[in-house]
Motif scaffolding. Structure first.
Motif, PDB file in Angstrom:
ATOM      1  N   ARG A   1     -25.130   9.013   1.463  1.00 30.34           N
ATOM      2  CA  ARG A   1     -25.949   7.800   1.432  1.00 30.34           C
ATOM      3  C   ARG A   1     -25.908   7.271   0.004  1.00 30.34           C
ATOM      4  NH1 ARG A   1     -26.506   6.158   6.285  1.00 30.34           N
ATOM      5  NH2 ARG A   1     -28.555   5.168   6.005  1.00 30.34           N
ATOM      6  N   LYS A   2     -25.909   5.935  -0.128  1.00 25.98           N
ATOM      7  CA  LYS A   2     -25.707   5.344  -1.465  1.00 25.98           C
ATOM      8  C   LYS A   2     -26.654   4.167  -1.720  1.00 25.98           C
ATOM      9  CE  LYS A   2     -21.262   4.708  -2.616  1.00 25.98           C
ATOM     10  NZ  LYS A   2     -20.741   5.718  -3.539  1.00 25.98           N
ATOM     11  N   TYR A   3     -27.050   4.019  -2.982  1.00 29.00           N
ATOM     12  CA  TYR A   3     -27.781   2.835  -3.421  1.00 29.00           C
ATOM     13  C   TYR A   3     -27.005   2.136  -4.537  1.00 29.00           C
ATOM     14  CZ  TYR A   3     -32.086   4.429  -1.054  1.00 29.00           C
ATOM     15  OH  TYR A   3     -33.010   4.817  -0.139  1.00 29.00           O
ATOM     16  N   ASN A   4     -27.224   0.827  -4.615  1.00 27.68           N
ATOM     17  CA  ASN A   4     -26.616   0.049  -5.692  1.00 27.68           C
ATOM     18  C   ASN A   4     -27.470   0.216  -6.952  1.00 27.68           C
ATOM     19  OD1 ASN A   4     -24.868  -1.617  -7.027  1.00 27.68           O
ATOM     20  ND2 ASN A   4     -25.622  -3.518  -6.107  1.00 27.68           N
ATOM     21  N   ALA A   5     -27.344   1.389  -7.548  1.00 30.18           N
ATOM     22  CA  ALA A   5     -28.113   1.743  -8.747  1.00 30.18           C
ATOM     23  C   ALA A   5     -27.246   2.634  -9.614  1.00 30.18           C
ATOM     24  CB  ALA A   5     -29.391   2.489  -8.364  1.00 30.18           C
ATOM     25  N   ILE A   6     -27.363   2.457 -10.933  1.00 33.40           N
ATOM     26  CA  ILE A   6     -26.668   3.333 -11.878  1.00 33.40           C
ATOM     27  C   ILE A   6     -27.681   3.806 -12.906  1.00 33.40           C
ATOM     28  CG2 ILE A   6     -24.279   2.575 -11.583  1.00 33.40           C
ATOM     29  CD1 ILE A   6     -24.678   0.490 -13.711  1.00 33.40           C
ATOM     30  N   LEU A   7     -27.453   4.992 -13.447  1.00 35.77           N
ATOM     31  CA  LEU A   7     -28.433   5.626 -14.326  1.00 35.77           C
ATOM     32  C   LEU A   7     -27.779   5.986 -15.653  1.00 35.77           C
ATOM     33  CD1 LEU A   7     -29.916   8.023 -11.621  1.00 35.77           C
ATOM     34  CD2 LEU A   7     -30.991   5.953 -12.506  1.00 35.77           C
ATOM     35  N   PRO A   8     -28.534   5.886 -16.758  1.00 35.97           N
ATOM     36  CA  PRO A   8     -27.959   6.261 -18.054  1.00 35.97           C
ATOM     37  C   PRO A   8     -27.589   7.746 -18.071  1.00 35.97           C
ATOM     38  CG  PRO A   8     -30.111   5.217 -18.329  1.00 35.97           C
ATOM     39  CD  PRO A   8     -29.936   5.467 -16.872  1.00 35.97           C
ATOM     40  N   VAL A   9     -26.356   8.032 -18.466  1.00 36.69           N
ATOM     41  CA  VAL A   9     -25.870   9.414 -18.470  1.00 36.69           C
ATOM     42  C   VAL A   9     -26.696  10.284 -19.412  1.00 36.69           C
ATOM     43  CG1 VAL A   9     -23.876  10.872 -19.023  1.00 36.69           C
ATOM     44  CG2 VAL A   9     -23.544   8.723 -17.800  1.00 36.69           C
TER      45      VAL A   9
ATOM     46  N   PRO B   1     -28.672  -7.589  -6.182  1.00 38.35           N
ATOM     47  CA  PRO B   1     -29.411  -6.851  -7.199  1.00 38.35           C
ATOM     48  C   PRO B   1     -28.913  -5.416  -7.351  1.00 38.35           C
ATOM     49  CG  PRO B   1     -30.648  -6.858  -5.146  1.00 38.35           C
ATOM     50  CD  PRO B   1     -29.407  -7.661  -4.894  1.00 38.35           C
ATOM     51  N   PHE B   2     -29.007  -4.905  -8.587  1.00 31.81           N
ATOM     52  CA  PHE B   2     -28.775  -3.476  -8.798  1.00 31.81           C
ATOM     53  C   PHE B   2     -29.718  -2.968  -9.882  1.00 31.81           C
ATOM     54  CE2 PHE B   2     -26.671  -2.993 -12.935  1.00 31.81           C
ATOM     55  CZ  PHE B   2     -26.232  -4.271 -13.223  1.00 31.81           C
ATOM     56  N   TRP B   3     -30.093  -1.724  -9.778  1.00 30.87           N
ATOM     57  CA  TRP B   3     -30.859  -1.068 -10.837  1.00 30.87           C
ATOM     58  C   TRP B   3     -29.881  -0.646 -11.923  1.00 30.87           C
ATOM     59  CZ3 TRP B   3     -35.553  -0.220 -12.668  1.00 30.87           C
ATOM     60  CH2 TRP B   3     -35.704   0.787 -13.638  1.00 30.87           C
ATOM     61  N   PRO B   4     -30.194  -0.865 -13.224  1.00 33.04           N
ATOM     62  CA  PRO B   4     -31.477  -1.270 -13.804  1.00 33.04           C
ATOM     63  C   PRO B   4     -31.606  -2.758 -14.130  1.00 33.04           C
ATOM     64  CG  PRO B   4     -30.072  -0.410 -15.515  1.00 33.04           C
ATOM     65  CD  PRO B   4     -29.270  -0.364 -14.236  1.00 33.04           C
ATOM     66  N   ALA B   5     -30.653  -3.614 -13.708  1.00 30.84           N
ATOM     67  CA  ALA B   5     -30.794  -5.039 -13.995  1.00 30.84           C
ATOM     68  C   ALA B   5     -31.935  -5.640 -13.181  1.00 30.84           C
ATOM     69  CB  ALA B   5     -29.487  -5.763 -13.697  1.00 30.84           C
ATOM     70  N   ASP B   6     -32.120  -5.133 -11.970  1.00 32.72           N
ATOM     71  CA  ASP B   6     -33.151  -5.658 -11.069  1.00 32.72           C
ATOM     72  C   ASP B   6     -34.002  -4.493 -10.574  1.00 32.72           C
ATOM     73  OD1 ASP B   6     -31.771  -8.399 -10.807  1.00 32.72           O
ATOM     74  OD2 ASP B   6     -30.221  -7.005 -10.133  1.00 32.72           O
ATOM     75  N   ASP B   7     -35.306  -4.683 -10.598  1.00 31.96           N
ATOM     76  CA  ASP B   7     -36.184  -3.638 -10.054  1.00 31.96           C
ATOM     77  C   ASP B   7     -36.785  -4.149  -8.756  1.00 31.96           C
ATOM     78  OD1 ASP B   7     -37.459  -1.280  -9.730  1.00 31.96           O
ATOM     79  OD2 ASP B   7     -38.830  -1.493 -11.427  1.00 31.96           O
ATOM     80  N   THR B   8     -36.002  -3.996  -7.678  1.00 27.32           N
ATOM     81  CA  THR B   8     -36.430  -4.494  -6.379  1.00 27.32           C
ATOM     82  C   THR B   8     -37.383  -3.494  -5.730  1.00 27.32           C
ATOM     83  OG1 THR B   8     -34.420  -3.497  -5.501  1.00 27.32           O
ATOM     84  CG2 THR B   8     -34.348  -5.839  -5.960  1.00 27.32           C
ATOM     85  N   PRO B   9     -38.323  -3.996  -4.922  1.00 28.10           N
ATOM     86  CA  PRO B   9     -39.256  -3.060  -4.281  1.00 28.10           C
ATOM     87  C   PRO B   9     -38.547  -2.080  -3.358  1.00 28.10           C
ATOM     88  CG  PRO B   9     -39.667  -5.342  -3.572  1.00 28.10           C
ATOM     89  CD  PRO B   9     -38.612  -5.393  -4.620  1.00 28.10           C
TER      90      PRO B   9
END
Ligand SMILES: [Zn+2]
Length: 497
Positions: free
Chosen positions: A192-200, A480-488
């Protein structure tokens, strides 16, 4: 039980200007047939863990092809095509098989093929048919695609960052493969995947870090018997593709719906902690000034120019700050600059010369810094990794030079090489124990040097591995994607092929 063993390990970065060719892989080694077994023997690699487990389980190995190329930008398509052909045709020609194991990083990119691991796995599945189980081990920063999950029966990712469990990950993938080959389990893998990326930088699995809680949740699901294996992929974030995002993965015994449910649970465990991945950072000038106010040694983590994340390793931003803010303080810094190495070699040890340092390959953000320095030492740039997945292997910086300007010592190298601890400095005669300030171009291994009297400061700024993912001029990534957008609600990405 005949098992083919192969691997193709490389971490790509769309923002990096580096292009990896055959010669770059040859420096780390390209191994075919029985040579593969010799290369893995005694190492802490996933490949080694799998080989040992398969042999202990009574399997007869068919070693095919393996190479591990570190991190960088794109891999040349011609070399990838060659490696893929060696792996797929080699396995198909290895005679009847009961299983296949592949060691992969999972985040390779080529100029044309953006899902090389998926291409290898899909081609392999097409060649060997649906019945032979395929097990794959991946790095925790893998970009796991639906095509990969559809073609492999078993996928197991590293559990830790810093990556201290590569060997165990290979062993776990191989143990599940053995059980599948014996007919004890019928593994199914779902993601399962979300359009989100996290700082390494914030992705450590050490106690107290957000990923530690995610890891604990995964282990609890396994211990409760809800899945054979649970993996979490906070993903290599500097990949400019629309389908890149954090991924949860589960392997269950024949229950696809349960695998999807577990993958979703572990994905949500990352998503709900997304704010906690962001760590404080400073500009190079701020960092040097702050470091001088501290007691003890300070490690300056050049996060935006992380060789371990695929950057060129040639940013002179910190060098400029050291020369301006702390010119007489004993410090050490590493910089990829083959032109400076050549100039140092032609000047000779002991000579003083004028150098233009840094921005050797990547001039999008910085210009070279003029420095008058003494050539303290010329060296061959060979060192032995004392830990991590490639412990015992030889690192090859290429011809290198130690330059001294006041208290600042600059290790100029020919190649961008994944650094572990201070092996590269020590091999060139720099004792970091005598330095107040030491720079590293990796995002996690430096943590192994922390302790009483040693702290760190992370640098912020532009580069091929920037901390602030929302500031990157992405071309392919969709909003939208995290962290550019913080969608509910978390923005989903497709999870099936
Ligand atoms: Zn990784």
């Amino acid at each position: 039980m005949r098992v083919a063993v192969a691997g193709l390990e490389y971490e790509g970065n769309s923002l990096s200007l580096r292009i990896e060719r055959r010669a770059d892989f040859e420096r780390m080694g390209i191994f075919e047939g029985a040579a593969l077994l010799g290369a893995a023997a005694g190492k802490q690699l996933a490949l080694a863990g799998a080989i040992e487990t398969l042999l202990a389980g009574g399997a007869a190995l068919r070693p095919i092809y393996w190479t591990k190329g570190g991190a960088g930008g794109h891999v040349e398509d011609a070399f990838f095509a060659e490696a893929m052909a060696r792996i797929v045709e080699g396995i198909a020609d290895a005679g009847p098989l009961e299983g296949v194991y592949l060691a992969m990083h999972g985040a390779m990119i080529c100029a044309v093929e953006k899902d090389p691991e998926g291409a290898v796995l899909a081609a392999l599945r097409a060649r060997i048919g649906p019945r032979v189980p395929i097990a794959v081990s991946l790095d925790l920063h893998a970009h796991v695609t639906p095509r990969m999950a559809a073609a492999a029966d078993i996928i197991v990712g590293y559990e830790t960052y810093p990556h201290v469990d590569a060997h165990r990950t290979g062993a776990r993938a191989a143990a599940l493969l053995l059980r599948a080959m014996r007919g004890e389990i019928r593994p199914v893998t779902r993601i399962r995947k979300y359009n989100a990326i996290l700082p390494v930088l914030g992705g450590a699995t050490d106690a107290g870090a957000p990923m530690a809680a995610v890891a604990a949740a995964a282990r609890a699901i396994e211990a409760a018997g809800h899945a054979l294996s649970v993996s979490y992929f906070p993903v290599q974030p500097w990949l400019d593709m629309a389908d890149v995002g954090i991924t949860g993965l589960a392997v269950t015994d024949g229950d696809a719906a349960a695998a999807e449910g577990v993958a979703q649970t572990i994905l949500d465990a990352m998503w709900t902690r997304r704010h906690a991945f962001e760590l404080p950072a400073m500009t190079p000038d701020q960092a040097v000034r702050a470091a001088l106010l501290r007691e003890g040694r300070v490690l300056l983590v050049d996060a935006p120019d992380s060789i371990g994340g695929g950057a060129s390793g040639d940013s002179p931003a910190l060098l400029a700050a050291l020369l301006a803010q702390a010119p007489q303080v004993e410090s050490a810094l590493c910089l990829v600059d083959p032109a400076a190495v050549q100039r140092a070699a032609s000047s000779g040890e002991g000579a003083e010369a004028r150098f233009e340092l840094g921005a050797w390959q990547d001039r999008r953000w910085f210009a070279p810094v003029p420095v008058t320095a003494r050539v303290e030492r010329l060296c061959d740039g060979l060192f032995t990794y004392r830990g991590g997945p490639v412990a015992g292997a030889t690192g090859r910086l290429g011809p290198s030079a130690v330059l001294r300007a006041g208290g600042v010592r600059i290790l100029a190298t020919t190649h961008a090489v994944y650094e572990h601890l201070d092996e590269h400095y020590a091999a060139c005669g720099i004792d970091i124990g005598a330095c107040r300030l030491v720079s590293f171009k990796n995002l996690m291994n430096y943590r192994k040097l922390l302790g009483p009297g040693t702290s760190f400061i992370a640098l912020d700024g532009p580069g091929a591995t920037p901390l602030r993912l929302q500031d990157v001029a992405w071309k392919q990534r969709r909003r939208p994607f995290w962290p550019a957008d913080d969608t509910p609600e978390p923005p989903p990405l497709p999870a099936s092929a």
